[in-house]
Design an enzyme around this catalytic site. Structure first.
Site, mmCIF file in Angstrom:
data_model
loop_
_atom_site.group_PDB
_atom_site.id
_atom_site.type_symbol
_atom_site.label_atom_id
_atom_site.label_comp_id
_atom_site.label_asym_id
_atom_site.label_seq_id
_atom_site.Cartn_x
_atom_site.Cartn_y
_atom_site.Cartn_z
ATOM 1 N N HIS A 83 -5.669 2.748 4.194
ATOM 2 C CA HIS A 83 -5.475 1.333 3.858
ATOM 3 C C HIS A 83 -6.356 0.496 4.765
ATOM 4 O O HIS A 83 -6.469 0.756 5.954
ATOM 5 C CB HIS A 83 -4.009 0.937 4.040
ATOM 6 N N ASP A 162 7.155 -7.072 -0.604
ATOM 7 C CA ASP A 162 5.741 -7.282 -0.253
ATOM 8 C C ASP A 162 4.984 -7.904 -1.417
ATOM 9 O O ASP A 162 4.076 -8.711 -1.210
ATOM 10 C CB ASP A 162 5.072 -5.979 0.189
ATOM 11 N N ARG A 169 1.599 -15.432 0.779
ATOM 12 C CA ARG A 169 0.689 -15.527 1.934
ATOM 13 C C ARG A 169 -0.741 -15.784 1.473
ATOM 14 O O ARG A 169 -1.507 -16.487 2.131
ATOM 15 C CB ARG A 169 0.744 -14.226 2.760
ATOM 16 N N SER A 184 3.446 -5.826 6.121
ATOM 17 C CA SER A 184 2.979 -5.726 4.742
ATOM 18 C C SER A 184 2.361 -4.347 4.487
ATOM 19 O O SER A 184 2.708 -3.655 3.521
ATOM 20 C CB SER A 184 1.949 -6.834 4.485
ATOM 21 N N LYS A 188 4.453 -0.829 2.623
ATOM 22 C CA LYS A 188 3.896 -0.165 1.425
ATOM 23 C C LYS A 188 3.633 1.309 1.711
ATOM 24 O O LYS A 188 3.956 2.180 0.930
ATOM 25 C CB LYS A 188 2.552 -0.800 1.025
HETATM 26 N N1 URA Z 1 -3.435 -5.533 3.402
HETATM 27 C C1 URA Z 1 -2.109 -5.646 3.134
HETATM 28 O O1 URA Z 1 -1.564 -4.859 2.370
HETATM 29 N N2 URA Z 1 -1.419 -6.614 3.708
HETATM 30 C C2 URA Z 1 -1.958 -7.496 4.564
HETATM 31 O O2 URA Z 1 -1.260 -8.346 5.066
HETATM 32 C C3 URA Z 1 -3.344 -7.392 4.843
HETATM 33 C C4 URA Z 1 -4.067 -6.399 4.244
#
Ligand code: URA
Length: 435
Positions: A83, A162, A169, A184, A188
């Site tokens: 990620h 999220d 956001r 966040s 996930k």
């Molecule tokens: N990627 C995400 O999933 N969340 C964030 O807050 C920033 C990048």
């Protein structure tokens, strides 16, 4: 009994919130009981006053608890994911996930949409006609088992908190917060059923973390949370002082990724970073040394095995494979305008935040919750840091669907570029590895 007002006031004044207060807010927002304006206010308070480690953990847990924690133990193999904290032109996931799957890993990937000035994997994938990013947990597991990878959005089952917080956001300037980014991403990643995780923490003008100290601090928080859940986590701090690759936009980034997977593109930064991160995924899973793992990733790229996996995934997720195979079938933007340099010299810096904002203004991202993104608009970046430019050379191309936005966006892109007679030092793409 809590009230949103009391909790917002507490956080605004820098007090720590209890587990119960955090759960109340997260559950209340997810179920629709607390409105956007109160949550925006709490997010802005967190942005300014931060959170303790304990609060961060409660927030991550509360977000995960709004959906299911997927159990992938019945699917053989190492479940690995990557990620990124978000960047401009960052299409690495689109290339890396099929390559890692082609190398034998199982890649269950839950991604987000555009966030602030950065693009999102889900918006990019949804530019493929028919491509489904929302699915039941049953389908998520079926696709993972069959194809070796699945690329999904947050849903009613998968971290719905999220999904809502992220969208809020995106449009309330509350992204650049270490606890909000950590909760966040980690909610996930911990919900999707992984064994190992590679994190790409971006640093520079196009990242949410503008300097290396903040990037390290974010990396450490994410590693800390991952460890508490028994996951193997490795973090790379990587350069985002200029866009990755050449394309910024939803469909154009899919096209650039497809071309890399087909061996038709020479975007060195994209290829190099993909190989580094995919090799780390293999190494974390198998203990294999990085150089062997890199070789395997490069072979999967050269042989076309990664491209085959991409096609398989598109088919399994309902996408129109014929468009992927024949890119010329896709609709075109109405306006294609070249941007020419007004000075000569070497490109010394690119304010990548400005470039990302310009792409959002073209319609590649959202200005308010629920906006539709335009898949064909975007920016092609032809000149990068270190490139020599003569006045009048084309440095970028704007792809737009509305004439009135072209001039302001062009001005913004031009103002993002700085030139000098002296050639700048080489940008290190990979700055640090933290495990
Ligand atoms: N990627 C995400 O999933 N969340 C964030 O807050 C920033 C990048």
């Amino acid at each position: 009994m809590f009230t949103p007002y009391e909790i917002i006031r507490k956080k605004r004044d820098g007090e720590a919130l209890s587990k119960e207060e955090i759960e109340y807010f997260v559950k209340g927002y997810t179920s629709g009981g607390i409105p956007d304006y109160q949550v925006s206010s709490l997010l802005m308070s967190i942005f300014f006053t931060g959170m303790s480690d304990e609060e961060l953990l409660h927030l991550t847990r509360a977000m995960m608890a709004t959906g299911v924690i997927v159990d992938l133990s019945d699917i053989p193999g190492c479940k690995a994911d990557k990620h990124s904290t978000g960047g401009v032109g960052d299409k690495i996931s689109l290339i890396l996930a099929p390559l890692a799957a082609a190398c034998g890993l199982k890649v269950p990937m839950v991604s987000g949409r555009g966030l602030g000035h950065t693009g999102g994997t889900i918006d990019k994938l949804e530019s493929i006609p028919g491509f489904r990013t929302k699915m039941s947990i049953e389908d998520y597991k079926k696709i993972l088992k069959k194809v070796g990878l699945v690329m999904s959005a947050q849903s009613d089952d998968l971290v719905p908190a999220d999904r809502k917080l992220y969208a809020l956001r995106d449009v309330t300037a509350t992204v650049e917060s270490i606890p909000l980014i950590t909760s966040s991403i980690m909610s996930k990643k911990l919900a999707e059923g992984i064994d190992t995780l590679v994190l790409d923490v971006k640093v520079g003008s196009g990242a949410f973390m503008k300097n290396i100290d903040d990037a390290r601090a974010l990396a450490q928080k994410m590693v800390q949370v991952g460890k508490l859940y028994g996951k193997k986590v490795a973090v790379y701090l990587t350069d985002m002082s200029q866009p990755l690759g050449r394309e910024i936009g939803n469909w154009s980034e899919v096209v650039e990724s497809i071309k890399v997977l087909r061996g038709e593109s020479d975007v060195e930064d994209v290829i190099e970073l993909t190989v580094v991160l995919a090799a780390e995924m293999i190494a974390l899973c198998s203990g294999e040394n990085i150089s062997n793992a890199s070789e395997r990733v490069r072979n999967a790229l050269k042989s076309g095995a990664g491209y085959e996996k991409f096609i398989e995934m598109v088919r399994a997720q309902g996408g129109d494979v014929s468009v992927v195979e024949d890119l010329s079938k896709y609709p075109k933007p109405k306006i294609v305008r070249e941007i020419k340099a007004s000075a000569s010299g070497c490109v010394t810096s690119i304010d990548t935040f400005k470039i990302g904002v310009a792409a959002v203004k073209l319609g590649a991202g959202r200005l308010k919750v629920g906006d539709k993104v335009d898949p064909v608009v975007g920016i092609t970046v032809l000149k990068k840091i270190g490139d020599k430019v003569s006045s009048g050379d084309v440095i970028a191309i704007v792809h737009a669907n509305e004439e009135n936005i072209v001039k302001p966006v062009t001005d913004e892109i031009l103002s993002a570029y700085k030139f000098s007679d002296a050639k700048p030092g080489k940008q290190e793409l990979v700055k640090e590895r933290i495990a």
